[in-house]
Design a protein around this motif. Structure first.
Motif, PDB file in Angstrom:
ATOM      1  N   ASP A 104       5.619  -1.294   2.657  1.00 46.58           N
ATOM      2  CA  ASP A 104       4.468  -1.130   1.671  1.00 46.58           C
ATOM      3  C   ASP A 104       3.713  -0.105   2.174  1.00 46.58           C
ATOM      4  OD1 ASP A 104       5.221  -2.808  -0.600  1.00 46.58           O
ATOM      5  OD2 ASP A 104       3.854  -4.289  -0.142  1.00 46.58           O
ATOM      6  N   GLU A 105       3.320  -0.242   3.348  1.00 43.93           N
ATOM      7  CA  GLU A 105       2.397   0.831   3.956  1.00 43.93           C
ATOM      8  C   GLU A 105       3.228   2.245   4.131  1.00 43.93           C
ATOM      9  OE1 GLU A 105       1.267  -0.938   7.902  1.00 43.93           O
ATOM     10  OE2 GLU A 105       0.080  -2.069   6.834  1.00 43.93           O
ATOM     11  N   LYS A 108       3.356   3.894   0.731  1.00 46.38           N
ATOM     12  CA  LYS A 108       1.976   4.315   0.197  1.00 46.38           C
ATOM     13  C   LYS A 108       1.848   5.747   0.840  1.00 46.38           C
ATOM     14  CE  LYS A 108       0.056  -0.113  -0.962  1.00 46.38           C
ATOM     15  NZ  LYS A 108      -0.688  -1.122  -0.558  1.00 46.38           N
ATOM     16  N   THR A 109       2.224   5.809   2.224  1.00 45.09           N
ATOM     17  CA  THR A 109       1.807   6.886   2.802  1.00 45.09           C
ATOM     18  C   THR A 109       2.740   8.069   2.589  1.00 45.09           C
ATOM     19  OG1 THR A 109       2.996   6.018   4.776  1.00 45.09           O
ATOM     20  CG2 THR A 109       0.679   5.886   4.824  1.00 45.09           C
TER      21      THR A 109
END
Length: 121
Positions: A104-105, A108-109
């Motif tokens: 997920d991180e 998002k990035t």
């Protein structure tokens, strides 16, 4: 080791951590014997960091964005494979959640970097 090129990109750093985590998970006895899933999730994970690096090395933002989208798709592939690994008891709920959170991180990035590059032009 100093950070230069692609090594400074947050998404790549997180993908590198995910690669290690995936390799650690797939070394577990039951997972390691499932050659198909083991190899596929490893390849998908490696694809994330590799495509970020390759895109960074391209000449244009348009090409970089293309490779970031490929990396993003590979991230979703890893997520899907994590569900399967959880469903067939190769990994625990905590291992699933930890790995899924990193995905997920990364997503998002990558999304933020794509938007930055699109708005730059």
């Amino acid at each position: 080791m100093s950070e230069k090129g692609f090594e400074q990109i947050i998404s790549w750093k997180k993908a590198r951590a995910l690669n290690k985590q995936i390799y650690d998970l797939t070394k577990k006895p039951s997972f390691s014997k499932d050659f198909g899933l083991r190899d596929q999730i490893r390849r998908a994970s490696i694809s994330i960091s590799s495509n970020i690096a390759e895109g960074y090395g391209r000449k244009t933002d348009k090409e970089f964005i293309y490779f970031l989208n490929v990396a993003q798709a590979s991230c979703y592939e890893v997520k899907s494979q994590l569900y399967l690994a959880l469903d067939i008891d190769y990994i625990s709920n905590k291992e699933f959640e930890d790995s899924f959170l990193i995905c997920d991180e990364i997503s998002k990035t990558i999304f933020g970097l794509i938007k930055h590059l699109e708005n730059k032009n």
